[in-house]
Design a protein around this motif. Sequence first.
Motif, mmCIF file in Angstrom:
data_model
loop_
_atom_site.group_PDB
_atom_site.id
_atom_site.type_symbol
_atom_site.label_atom_id
_atom_site.label_comp_id
_atom_site.label_asym_id
_atom_site.label_seq_id
_atom_site.Cartn_x
_atom_site.Cartn_y
_atom_site.Cartn_z
ATOM 1 N N ASP A 107 -0.875 0.706 11.528
ATOM 2 C CA ASP A 107 -0.189 1.132 10.307
ATOM 3 C C ASP A 107 -1.168 1.746 9.307
ATOM 4 O O ASP A 107 -0.856 2.740 8.641
ATOM 5 C CB ASP A 107 0.548 -0.040 9.650
ATOM 6 N N VAL A 108 -2.360 1.176 9.203
ATOM 7 C CA VAL A 108 -3.387 1.707 8.311
ATOM 8 C C VAL A 108 -3.805 3.102 8.772
ATOM 9 O O VAL A 108 -3.921 4.028 7.964
ATOM 10 C CB VAL A 108 -4.600 0.750 8.235
ATOM 11 N N VAL A 109 -4.020 3.265 10.074
ATOM 12 C CA VAL A 109 -4.390 4.579 10.604
ATOM 13 C C VAL A 109 -3.293 5.595 10.309
ATOM 14 O O VAL A 109 -3.572 6.716 9.850
ATOM 15 C CB VAL A 109 -4.688 4.499 12.119
ATOM 16 N N ASP A 110 -2.040 5.249 10.536
ATOM 17 C CA ASP A 110 -0.923 6.162 10.252
ATOM 18 C C ASP A 110 -0.900 6.562 8.777
ATOM 19 O O ASP A 110 -0.671 7.727 8.439
ATOM 20 C CB ASP A 110 0.405 5.521 10.645
ATOM 21 N N PHE A 111 -1.154 5.610 7.885
ATOM 22 C CA PHE A 111 -1.195 5.870 6.451
ATOM 23 C C PHE A 111 -2.347 6.820 6.104
ATOM 24 O O PHE A 111 -2.168 7.795 5.355
ATOM 25 C CB PHE A 111 -1.337 4.535 5.713
ATOM 26 N N LEU A 112 -3.532 6.555 6.645
ATOM 27 C CA LEU A 112 -4.713 7.344 6.282
ATOM 28 C C LEU A 112 -4.713 8.745 6.881
ATOM 29 O O LEU A 112 -5.348 9.645 6.340
ATOM 30 C CB LEU A 112 -5.984 6.594 6.689
ATOM 31 N N ARG A 113 -4.006 8.947 7.962
ATOM 32 C CA ARG A 113 -3.935 10.288 8.565
ATOM 33 C C ARG A 113 -3.372 11.323 7.588
ATOM 34 O O ARG A 113 -3.573 12.514 7.768
ATOM 35 C CB ARG A 113 -3.083 10.257 9.827
#
Length: 166
Positions: A131-137
Amino acid sequence: MDYFVYALEHTYMDETHRDSKFLGYFNDADKAEKEKQRLLHFRGFSDYPNDFYLKKVGLNKINWQNGFTEVVGEIGRDYLPEDDFVPDYNQIIKELDLKTVFKVSHTYTIHTFLDDEREIGVFSDEKMANDVVDFLRQKNGFNKYPDDFIISEILLNDWQWSSGFG
């Protein structure tokens, strides 16, 4: 409640460069100290015995939340700012009885000998890390390199380094 994990690293400088090695995450400072004592028997670590660092890293905390616009840090590697600290009132994750944590980082190659690496954070489960990776993308800088995130599952209190260096 906010939790933290101990991160053991070895960072040294010689005449030509600075080098840092991640040695593991620990849920107990004594276990980290035992790992340090084990590593002192290996070449390289024994040459720089005073360059081990044990730091608290907040669990489920996003570093670099605002993305980035330029290369920072020494030789392209970015280090957490001094003022990014874990308050003393946080609790060690030992009481959570976790076996693993998930480290999220972002690394892209600038040129052959230079990478830009940002340690995003340490998370208690894989879904949160994703979820963090999806947000930061979506963030500036990260959106130019959306496939350069790395999620690593890391066993707590385990050897991450099994030999010397140098």
